[in-house]
Design an enzyme around this catalytic site. Sequence first.
Site, PDB file in Angstrom:
ATOM      1  N   LYS A  43       0.773  -1.063  -0.084  1.00 37.23           N
ATOM      2  CA  LYS A  43       0.153  -0.273  -0.105  1.00 37.23           C
ATOM      3  C   LYS A  43       0.976   1.297   0.096  1.00 37.23           C
ATOM      4  O   LYS A  43       1.450   1.611   1.011  1.00 37.23           O
ATOM      5  CB  LYS A  43      -0.976   0.051   1.232  1.00 37.23           C
ATOM      6  CG  LYS A  43      -1.642   1.400   1.355  1.00 37.23           C
ATOM      7  CD  LYS A  43      -2.715   1.352   2.600  1.00 37.23           C
ATOM      8  CE  LYS A  43      -3.121   2.653   2.784  1.00 37.23           C
ATOM      9  NZ  LYS A  43      -3.785   3.013   4.127  1.00 37.23           N
ATOM     10  N   GLY A  61     -10.544   8.077   6.142  1.00 33.87           N
ATOM     11  CA  GLY A  61     -11.661   8.925   6.304  1.00 33.87           C
ATOM     12  C   GLY A  61     -13.090   8.328   6.679  1.00 33.87           C
ATOM     13  O   GLY A  61     -13.903   8.542   7.272  1.00 33.87           O
TER      14      GLY A  61
END
Lengths: 75, 75, 75, 75, 277, 277, 277, 277
Positions: free
Chosen positions: E113, E206
């Site tokens: 990632k 988020g």
Amino acid sequence: MSVRYNCSMLSIKLNGESREIPDAWTLAELLKDLQINNRYCAVECNKQLVPREQHSNHVLKADDEIEVVTLVGGG
Amino acid sequence: MSVRYNCSMLSIKLNGESREIPDAWTLAELLKDLQINNRYCAVECNKQLVPREQHSNHVLKADDEIEVVTLVGGG
Amino acid sequence: MSVRYNCSMLSIKLNGESREIPDAWTLAELLKDLQINNRYCAVECNKQLVPREQHSNHVLKADDEIEVVTLVGGG
Amino acid sequence: MSVRYNCSMLSIKLNGESREIPDAWTLAELLKDLQINNRYCAVECNKQLVPREQHSNHVLKADDEIEVVTLVGGG
Amino acid sequence: MSDLLNTADDNEVIIGTHTLKSRLIVGTGKYASFEQMQECLEISGADVITVAVRRERLVDADGRNILDFIDLDKYTILPNTAGCFSAEDAVRVARLGREILRGLENSGSDWVKLEALGDTKTLLPDPVATLEACKQLVDEGFQVLCYSSDDPILAKRLKDAGAASVMPAGSPIGSGQGILNPNNIKICMEYLKENDPNYPVIVDAGVGTASDVAFAMELGCDGVLLNTAIASADSPHLMADAMKLACQAGRKAFTAGRIPKKLYATASSPVDGTIVK
Amino acid sequence: MSDLLNTADDNEVIIGTHTLKSRLIVGTGKYASFEQMQECLEISGADVITVAVRRERLVDADGRNILDFIDLDKYTILPNTAGCFSAEDAVRVARLGREILRGLENSGSDWVKLEALGDTKTLLPDPVATLEACKQLVDEGFQVLCYSSDDPILAKRLKDAGAASVMPAGSPIGSGQGILNPNNIKICMEYLKENDPNYPVIVDAGVGTASDVAFAMELGCDGVLLNTAIASADSPHLMADAMKLACQAGRKAFTAGRIPKKLYATASSPVDGTIVK
Amino acid sequence: MSDLLNTADDNEVIIGTHTLKSRLIVGTGKYASFEQMQECLEISGADVITVAVRRERLVDADGRNILDFIDLDKYTILPNTAGCFSAEDAVRVARLGREILRGLENSGSDWVKLEALGDTKTLLPDPVATLEACKQLVDEGFQVLCYSSDDPILAKRLKDAGAASVMPAGSPIGSGQGILNPNNIKICMEYLKENDPNYPVIVDAGVGTASDVAFAMELGCDGVLLNTAIASADSPHLMADAMKLACQAGRKAFTAGRIPKKLYATASSPVDGTIVK
Amino acid sequence: MSDLLNTADDNEVIIGTHTLKSRLIVGTGKYASFEQMQECLEISGADVITVAVRRERLVDADGRNILDFIDLDKYTILPNTAGCFSAEDAVRVARLGREILRGLENSGSDWVKLEALGDTKTLLPDPVATLEACKQLVDEGFQVLCYSSDDPILAKRLKDAGAASVMPAGSPIGSGQGILNPNNIKICMEYLKENDPNYPVIVDAGVGTASDVAFAMELGCDGVLLNTAIASADSPHLMADAMKLACQAGRKAFTAGRIPKKLYATASSPVDGTIVK
């Protein structure tokens, strides 16, 4: 419902439509004649609920407004 | 890591902090001395990855910058 | 309003607080005594509006509930 | 622009379309021939801006790619 | 009944050479304990979990390592490059992460990632460093899952640079604001899935609660990556379960094809046959 | 692991004398067929389903009645008064619905979903008729679940009038717009649950997709009532499953206590220990 | 140039027998001083201002009355019934307000802003009391401007009861949240302006800043009533000016007919003729 | 009265060496005619207008040029690089634009609105090409106003590269969706105005109506650049006027300091002194 009785008739309103029925019919006889599944229905006469138990002794009169309702899909 | 060797020492940087180690140590010896679980770690020498297989023959030099990292919780 | 009359008094409620006023006072006399700017006010007696014109001939009785209101800032 | 010159011609690209122009024409002559309002335009030759002052001494060569642009409505 | 439901097993998603059985990718950071983390990961149903690469604490506080609490056969580990603010550092950390996972023989040793961040205040991704690092990592054989802003043009460039997946942020890491710009996410999807419907697009960062996850899936995203929303919930276990269910719910709702939005009603009950009119 | 999850069995909700095992109440209208309705109801996990009361079609189109497709022991039927635009009519229809359910010996014979609507165009509830009908029905011994606007003062009045539950609309029936005014729903909850935390508040109408359901539950609502969102989805079966999962997800997320919303990030990966700085 | 702009003088709005030159109605509460109030009212351009009715403070704090600071020829005063929680009290206060304004020979002596509130905590309007009071006040010859929720059916009932204007709340009084449910406001407008396009609909309460005012006007509302947003701003004078401009801007934008909303772009610059392609 | 209002003349904004008297920058594209454009520009109050650079149509359709309709002394022209999809092309077009404006002796000959776009479908800006072109143009002495996404890290990089102003998109050009991610715009402002409060940040693209403009200004943006919203409105003249007023209204509301947002009310009318309690 073909009219095929040889007695005097009276006119009622059934689910908003006028209909001729034999004089002195009870609600039970009307429902039987309509071949309606009694278990799934409820009946009002002149905006008053007629409980199931009283169908057989509720004698219809001229111009009675009968509503026969059942349950349908709804939100 | 208490210093207790009787040979000449050289200074390296390990995880950002300077450290004295015996001259001519290999990476493997350093890691063993640090009692680090080799399986969970990876080592960089001067920003270059030193694969596990080369730990034992990678001789440390003065001012080498060694990074010994492991996996931690992360998003 | 200091009480300084030498006639029988009666008690009324003015804006929620009980108050002694001379017997047979009219609303107009009450307002004058309160030095209230008549133009900016309206008066209720026992929840009934007493129009401005009738202040001078509206005789107060015991336990009358008088509300004297004015306009204030509002949304 | 009808061709009506009796000297050798060379071919250039003007605003993406090939065009024959008299040999040794300068940019200024080209623009004059095109009846273009010089004040509202800027010219590029082979992706290089040709400042206004140099139009008269910029001699066109074969296969030059000329862009003549102006300002239009935009966001 | 169940045959009505799982047309194709819709919970599978393919990223590079990896087939994920869950569309939820869960992080291992910020839990109260390794034990709690372990339990939450299991409850979440995730089969891919993310980790960070940090310096070995040498003089170890409690001598315990996260890897003692991760079943390396059950989970594919996705190492991140958190804490890197340049392409160069991100590439270094990716190599270190791969090295560790190779040592551990975990299936996650071939992907990363990629996080190349702008700065510590907002932890928003740096587009330039991310793109640069992506190219280098692809060259070095990594399958790169790029944490990115929701800028559709950048997303397209990352895919063109070889990213195995582009992971636009719903909102800043840990901000708990869910998806602040569905419009951009939709445009990202148009670009990334143009003639390539299975290209994996994961919303990362988020997400704050279950409805955020469901909403992401309803936009057509292939999965959601989250960490703070579970780890920092009052009850992480319950939230892990909530997120699992929400991810499935959102995917099914997307696949099911929702009703259109209209100003007002269409009766659920039949209009005719009422006794009143 | 499971013991970590179901503290109290959080999916149960009590409305009047009824204990519902599912917080999702599903309608039976607008399905393509009775068979499809039956399958969707089962997939949805609902144990309370709503029906409408209509005139018997006497000369019957296909001789089939919905009740042939509803397992009266499995489902508690909640009859509505859809199609009524006055208190008087709503009371009549409620009585008829009760009469039928008594005949059927279904547990739903003692409650009613009161709908007294303003007009057919929007099917928005009429506050005056609803309040009036609620009082009458409570007097006649009904447990009344009032479909209402999201006006908090009206909601309080309905509760004060004896409503067993107040069911504010998320948005107009069938509009698919979800919850348009979460602020009002929150204020409704404050009023209705003041010193009465278990008073049931159900969002009814306008829900369009899974995330809407999850969001309603995250607001602290006790359940969601929907019909169009499933029946009119492209694949009703899948959407029924989605709604079930979303309802559970939302409830768990609410119970779990979500993270706060902030402008930007807090790192999921530890800040210290990075090799770069 | 100006002839291009004011087709009909679009800033006029007719409420009952009153023709307002400004679509902004401003409250007189919560200012730091009477002087500040006076200046803000003038800057706002409003020609209708609201006041409340309260008990004369007899032993007067500073001997000053608001009316000393209001030019009774310049402003039409709109008395409200704030502080009333029943129809009966609202009617009493309306009569008192009318009595005072008659005494002052102000043009506002024939109308009233009806506020019959649910409770002090939220100051949300009580639909039942409002409707009841509206009927009574209309009977007593008042032109009634009803502060109401955004429930479209209630709005219609208030109009049918004779209200000269219905004033739905954007959000709770003083909450500063602007218009929380544009959908409901649109439906209110459909009902209230059906075959009656000039029926005045004013958004009242909850407006917090200029864009809220502009947005209300863009929905087609005829005006905005606000108080807290100006009085409690850091600089009330500047905010009063902002609100005036925003009200005009919103009205002009509504009249101008905005561009549609689309997912993405249509080029502002011509596409053809670029040197690059 | 007016002295209360204009503390410093708040409508001025400085971009590079330019002092703009209006915070509204208006485009000249897509008008029905040059005459309409001229009228709308004047009504808008803008003193900076944008233009594009296109090939001279040689065989001229109607022999008219936009410059015949622009008062070069009244307006500072801001040429854009619309239609460019690479840094190289953007630099070329910027040079050409500067050349024309130098010839015209217009004050806009030293700046450029840099647009380096991703593709024609969405006209969203390409972050890489924009950054690259910005550096080159700054080197060539241009004052560069960068049209950019709302990615805060990219915005910071553009400022660091010397941009005179960063102009984040509210939403895609011509989409009319206003500001889709206020959160990102706020973070952009934090970065761009850190220790540099007067650094100009202009919202460019996607504004659809007056309330969008007011909202942008209320976020603290220094100005708004728009074109489609006026040119394609049903009545461009009215919308131009609306935008002018909205821009001023938004700025004043921002400067005035709005009231906070709360769940519900604080009474505008004093609570005590009511006759009822």
